[in-house]
Design a protein around this motif. Sequence first.
Motif, PDB file in Angstrom:
ATOM      1  N   THR A   1      52.595 -61.379  -4.596  1.00  0.00           N
ATOM      2  CA  THR A   1      53.348 -60.688  -5.641  1.00  0.00           C
ATOM      3  C   THR A   1      52.902 -59.237  -5.652  1.00  0.00           C
ATOM      4  OG1 THR A   1      53.445 -62.678  -6.982  1.00  0.00           O
ATOM      5  CG2 THR A   1      53.769 -60.591  -8.125  1.00  0.00           C
ATOM      6  N   VAL A   2      53.851 -58.313  -5.546  1.00  0.00           N
ATOM      7  CA  VAL A   2      53.514 -56.891  -5.510  1.00  0.00           C
ATOM      8  C   VAL A   2      54.107 -56.207  -6.731  1.00  0.00           C
ATOM      9  CG1 VAL A   2      53.737 -54.740  -4.225  1.00  0.00           C
ATOM     10  CG2 VAL A   2      53.478 -56.911  -2.990  1.00  0.00           C
ATOM     11  N   MET A   3      53.262 -55.511  -7.468  1.00  0.00           N
ATOM     12  CA  MET A   3      53.728 -54.801  -8.665  1.00  0.00           C
ATOM     13  C   MET A   3      53.565 -53.295  -8.496  1.00  0.00           C
ATOM     14  SD  MET A   3      52.263 -57.307 -11.598  1.00  0.00           S
ATOM     15  CE  MET A   3      50.678 -57.521 -10.824  1.00  0.00           C
ATOM     16  N   TYR A   4      54.563 -52.557  -8.976  1.00  0.00           N
ATOM     17  CA  TYR A   4      54.526 -51.090  -8.958  1.00  0.00           C
ATOM     18  C   TYR A   4      54.932 -50.555 -10.317  1.00  0.00           C
ATOM     19  CZ  TYR A   4      53.660 -49.950  -4.061  1.00  0.00           C
ATOM     20  OH  TYR A   4      53.071 -49.755  -2.836  1.00  0.00           O
ATOM     21  N   SER A   5      54.443 -49.363 -10.618  1.00  0.00           N
ATOM     22  CA  SER A   5      54.828 -48.689 -11.855  1.00  0.00           C
ATOM     23  C   SER A   5      56.309 -48.328 -11.835  1.00  0.00           C
ATOM     24  CB  SER A   5      53.993 -47.411 -11.993  1.00  0.00           C
ATOM     25  OG  SER A   5      54.654 -46.496 -12.823  1.00  0.00           O
ATOM     26  N   ALA A   6      56.946 -48.406 -13.004  1.00  0.00           N
ATOM     27  CA  ALA A   6      58.363 -48.051 -13.114  1.00  0.00           C
ATOM     28  C   ALA A   6      58.560 -46.548 -13.256  1.00  0.00           C
ATOM     29  CB  ALA A   6      58.988 -48.769 -14.307  1.00  0.00           C
ATOM     30  N   GLY A   7      57.488 -45.789 -13.414  1.00  0.00           N
ATOM     31  CA  GLY A   7      57.624 -44.337 -13.546  1.00  0.00           C
ATOM     32  C   GLY A   7      57.254 -43.851 -14.927  1.00  0.00           C
ATOM     33  N   ASN A   8      57.371 -42.559 -15.142  1.00  0.00           N
ATOM     34  CA  ASN A   8      56.831 -41.924 -16.349  1.00  0.00           C
ATOM     35  C   ASN A   8      57.821 -41.189 -17.220  1.00  0.00           C
ATOM     36  OD1 ASN A   8      54.253 -42.667 -16.067  1.00  0.00           O
ATOM     37  ND2 ASN A   8      53.428 -40.641 -15.663  1.00  0.00           N
ATOM     38  N   VAL A   9      58.991 -40.902 -16.710  1.00  0.00           N
ATOM     39  CA  VAL A   9      59.899 -40.068 -17.498  1.00  0.00           C
ATOM     40  C   VAL A   9      61.270 -40.727 -17.616  1.00  0.00           C
ATOM     41  CG1 VAL A   9      58.755 -37.846 -17.234  1.00  0.00           C
ATOM     42  CG2 VAL A   9      60.283 -38.631 -15.453  1.00  0.00           C
ATOM     43  N   GLY A  10      61.253 -41.986 -17.968  1.00  0.00           N
ATOM     44  CA  GLY A  10      62.506 -42.686 -18.231  1.00  0.00           C
ATOM     45  C   GLY A  10      63.383 -42.748 -16.986  1.00  0.00           C
ATOM     46  N   THR A  11      64.657 -42.518 -17.192  1.00  0.00           N
ATOM     47  CA  THR A  11      65.596 -42.648 -16.084  1.00  0.00           C
ATOM     48  C   THR A  11      65.654 -41.398 -15.214  1.00  0.00           C
ATOM     49  OG1 THR A  11      67.279 -41.978 -17.639  1.00  0.00           O
ATOM     50  CG2 THR A  11      67.100 -44.325 -17.177  1.00  0.00           C
ATOM     51  N   ALA A  12      64.927 -40.364 -15.592  1.00  0.00           N
ATOM     52  CA  ALA A  12      64.996 -39.107 -14.844  1.00  0.00           C
ATOM     53  C   ALA A  12      63.797 -38.958 -13.923  1.00  0.00           C
ATOM     54  CB  ALA A  12      65.079 -37.933 -15.806  1.00  0.00           C
ATOM     55  N   GLY A  13      63.748 -39.742 -12.871  1.00  0.00           N
ATOM     56  CA  GLY A  13      62.680 -39.570 -11.897  1.00  0.00           C
ATOM     57  C   GLY A  13      61.364 -40.116 -12.375  1.00  0.00           C
ATOM     58  N   THR A  14      60.321 -39.928 -11.576  1.00  0.00           N
ATOM     59  CA  THR A  14      59.047 -40.519 -11.938  1.00  0.00           C
ATOM     60  C   THR A  14      58.149 -39.533 -12.674  1.00  0.00           C
ATOM     61  OG1 THR A  14      58.044 -39.868  -9.867  1.00  0.00           O
ATOM     62  CG2 THR A  14      59.111 -42.005  -9.932  1.00  0.00           C
ATOM     63  N   GLN A  15      58.364 -38.240 -12.496  1.00  0.00           N
ATOM     64  CA  GLN A  15      57.472 -37.241 -13.075  1.00  0.00           C
ATOM     65  C   GLN A  15      58.212 -36.044 -13.615  1.00  0.00           C
ATOM     66  OE1 GLN A  15      54.219 -37.255 -13.466  1.00  0.00           O
ATOM     67  NE2 GLN A  15      54.137 -39.309 -12.644  1.00  0.00           N
ATOM     68  N   SER A  16      59.105 -35.535 -12.829  1.00  0.00           N
ATOM     69  CA  SER A  16      59.650 -34.207 -13.086  1.00  0.00           C
ATOM     70  C   SER A  16      60.609 -34.180 -14.254  1.00  0.00           C
ATOM     71  CB  SER A  16      60.410 -33.755 -11.862  1.00  0.00           C
ATOM     72  OG  SER A  16      61.523 -34.623 -11.700  1.00  0.00           O
ATOM     73  N   GLY A  17      61.286 -35.293 -14.509  1.00  0.00           N
ATOM     74  CA  GLY A  17      62.324 -35.261 -15.523  1.00  0.00           C
ATOM     75  C   GLY A  17      63.620 -34.664 -15.024  1.00  0.00           C
ATOM     76  N   TYR A  18      63.791 -34.552 -13.730  1.00  0.00           N
ATOM     77  CA  TYR A  18      65.049 -34.046 -13.182  1.00  0.00           C
ATOM     78  C   TYR A  18      65.915 -35.202 -12.703  1.00  0.00           C
ATOM     79  CZ  TYR A  18      62.953 -29.378 -12.990  1.00  0.00           C
ATOM     80  OH  TYR A  18      62.367 -28.193 -13.294  1.00  0.00           O
ATOM     81  N   CYS A  19      67.188 -35.064 -12.893  1.00  0.00           N
ATOM     82  CA  CYS A  19      68.137 -36.070 -12.431  1.00  0.00           C
ATOM     83  C   CYS A  19      68.724 -35.677 -11.084  1.00  0.00           C
ATOM     84  CB  CYS A  19      69.237 -36.259 -13.487  1.00  0.00           C
ATOM     85  SG  CYS A  19      68.671 -37.247 -14.891  1.00  0.00           S
ATOM     86  N   LEU A  20      69.662 -36.491 -10.602  1.00  0.00           N
ATOM     87  CA  LEU A  20      70.293 -36.244  -9.305  1.00  0.00           C
ATOM     88  C   LEU A  20      71.666 -35.615  -9.513  1.00  0.00           C
ATOM     89  CD1 LEU A  20      69.503 -39.621  -7.495  1.00  0.00           C
ATOM     90  CD2 LEU A  20      68.227 -37.467  -7.387  1.00  0.00           C
ATOM     91  N   ASP A  21      72.055 -34.760  -8.569  1.00  0.00           N
ATOM     92  CA  ASP A  21      73.405 -34.192  -8.625  1.00  0.00           C
ATOM     93  C   ASP A  21      74.367 -35.056  -7.810  1.00  0.00           C
ATOM     94  OD1 ASP A  21      73.154 -33.529  -5.924  1.00  0.00           O
ATOM     95  OD2 ASP A  21      72.542 -31.468  -6.344  1.00  0.00           O
ATOM     96  N   GLU A  22      75.608 -34.611  -7.725  1.00  0.00           N
ATOM     97  CA  GLU A  22      76.636 -35.399  -7.046  1.00  0.00           C
ATOM     98  C   GLU A  22      76.342 -35.580  -5.559  1.00  0.00           C
ATOM     99  OE1 GLU A  22      79.172 -36.899  -8.385  1.00  0.00           O
ATOM    100  OE2 GLU A  22      78.767 -36.192 -10.415  1.00  0.00           O
ATOM    101  N   ASN A  23      75.438 -34.738  -5.026  1.00  0.00           N
ATOM    102  CA  ASN A  23      75.080 -34.850  -3.612  1.00  0.00           C
ATOM    103  C   ASN A  23      73.857 -35.721  -3.397  1.00  0.00           C
ATOM    104  OD1 ASN A  23      77.149 -33.130  -3.041  1.00  0.00           O
ATOM    105  ND2 ASN A  23      75.863 -31.302  -2.965  1.00  0.00           N
ATOM    106  N   GLY A  24      73.297 -36.245  -4.453  1.00  0.00           N
ATOM    107  CA  GLY A  24      72.122 -37.098  -4.310  1.00  0.00           C
ATOM    108  C   GLY A  24      70.822 -36.332  -4.263  1.00  0.00           C
ATOM    109  N   SER A  25      70.836 -35.053  -4.634  1.00  0.00           N
ATOM    110  CA  SER A  25      69.601 -34.258  -4.652  1.00  0.00           C
ATOM    111  C   SER A  25      69.095 -34.106  -6.080  1.00  0.00           C
ATOM    112  CB  SER A  25      69.856 -32.858  -4.089  1.00  0.00           C
ATOM    113  OG  SER A  25      70.181 -32.933  -2.746  1.00  0.00           O
TER     114      SER A  25
END
Length: 527
Positions: A402-426
């Motif tokens: 069984t392998v467990m990993y953290s779900a991240g730190n800033v909700g649905t906006a990435g793991t750290q930065s708080g930035y989301c993705l644009d229409e190009n996936g960046s």
Amino acid sequence: MRSQFLILLGAFLAPLGGANPVEHTTRSQLVVHEKRYSHPNWLLTRRLEPDTPLPLRIALKQRNLDRLSDLLLEVSDPQSPSYGKHWSAEKVARTFAPPESSANAVRGWLQASGVEPARIRRSPNQAWVEVKGATAGEVERILGTRYHVYKRDNGGEHIVSDSYYLPRSISDVVDFITPTIQPDLRLDEVPSYKRRQADPASGVIHAKRAANATGAPTGCDTLVTPDCLRSLYNITYVPKATDRNTFGVVNYYANTYLQSDLDTFFRNYSPALVGKSPEFISIDGGVGEAGWVIQYAMSLVQPQPVKLLQLGNAQTGEFRSFNEWLDAVDGSYCTYEGGDDLTYDPPLPNVLPGGLQQHDCGTVKAPYVVSNSQATHEYAFSQFYLERQCAEFGKLGLMGMTVMYSAGNVGTAGTQSGYCLDENGSMNVNATLFNPSWPASCPWVTAVGGTQVKKGAAAVPGAEEVWNQEIIPGFFQSGGGGFSNRFSTPAYQKTAVQSYLQNLQKSDPAHLKLFNKQGVRRHFHRV
Ligand SMILES: *[C@@H]1O[C@H](CO)[C@@H](O)[C@H](O)[C@H]1NC(C)=O
Ligand SMILES: *[C@@H]1O[C@H](CO)[C@@H](O)[C@H](O)[C@H]1NC(C)=O
Ligand SMILES: *[C@@H]1O[C@H](CO)[C@@H](O)[C@H](O)[C@H]1NC(C)=O
Ligand SMILES: *[C@@H]1O[C@H](CO)[C@@H](O)[C@H](O)[C@H]1NC(C)=O
């Protein structure tokens, strides 16, 4: 899964301005084998000089990966007759190894593209076909691509191509080719956990906590002790076979702890553990240790011994990758589908001064349960890299891990930065699409988020709410969640996901367009 865009050679030649990638395939069809996501922090500086030597390496595809999901569910589903009948490492390696015919096909294609046979060799581990003495100009012609030099904000220069082409028959047997499209990446640390560690170490411990009339500990809304967790999550743990079971914690960083710090923590919260240490397992020469994870892990699972899987830390501050512990616990992963990818993984062994001198392949007996308090971004990796690593988590599952990993730190906006993705996936500052965490979005790991005790409440079951902590006014940290852009909804989640989507459709339909609700790989505009 890979996006293969069928194009005819004639149509393909025009935009390249005469570069002829594969003369011999004049009438055969070429497909885009891989295409890169853009990356906002890169500065395009110049076209790569054509006489630059390039180490061309072609990773061969494994067999039977399409069956992994079914095979894994057979041993994992309590309803299945094979439930619990986990595989041996040998059976896993045998079932998925790349076939000889793939290497032969790639050799034939390279020779037809003008590469002398003496320059082509299969890697000792059989997973790669390598070309010696290749130059950028030659590789550009063979792969129908162009290399550019990008400068990162850290000053580093990186060679990248946007996409490359292969004849369909070769594309079918090849996993990926390096160096090509892969961006460079830093693993993100998960700092909020580290901050919590500061309390015990600095002596800010409220050793005896008042339990309220229900017997539940209080004060857990400001300081979480092992007793808080036991009470909040109603953990009544009766160990059954500590001599046969194994629990491992992976540490990626060189942060050291002192036994005296552990003992301070244990004296307050787990007196039976004073003087005890985790079993230390060095991977690739690792020497650091992680304080807080060990303190909580040892307290909660005692008397089960805890293994600390410590990754090597090069003096160069080289970043660690998840593949290092995977290589260490599964020797076949060092080689399968081409092995590590030097654009994401550190070179091991690294001949440069201060580099890691060791590469552990299959030297560590895999613990049955492995905890990783790390997360990074799904968007930043090539599809092949994600699939290869995710398949490995699935293979560990076949072997009963069984392998467990953290779900991240800033909700649905990435793991750290708080930035989301644009229409190009960046990832971009004003982007609006949710940014899933990796490897949390792989169907074969258990992603663990967080809850917090409601303000002023005693730590009884139900007194918790979703972790949402105001770090500075207006800026919150909370666990990640979300829907993968790269992996389809696994069969075992379909019912739960459908019911979630139906509820959201009623309660908050505006949010539905911010994530990949289709349940299949999302195609961004540029993919
Ligand atoms: C706590 O766990 C026990 C036994 O495991 C169970 O009987 C009880 O209902 C649980 N309490 C709550 C509030 O879930
Ligand atoms: C997406 O990529 C295209 C082509 O590179 C570019 O013109 C466009 O501005 C990008 N869109 C965003 C939102 O960055
Ligand atoms: C993001 O939005 C703000 C406010 O509209 C704007 O000032 C800024 O230039 C935008 N940044 C980027 C990179 O688009
Ligand atoms: C104990 O904690 C529970 C749960 O928060 C609360 O409902 C109850 O009022 C508390 N009792 C006392 C005496 O504080």
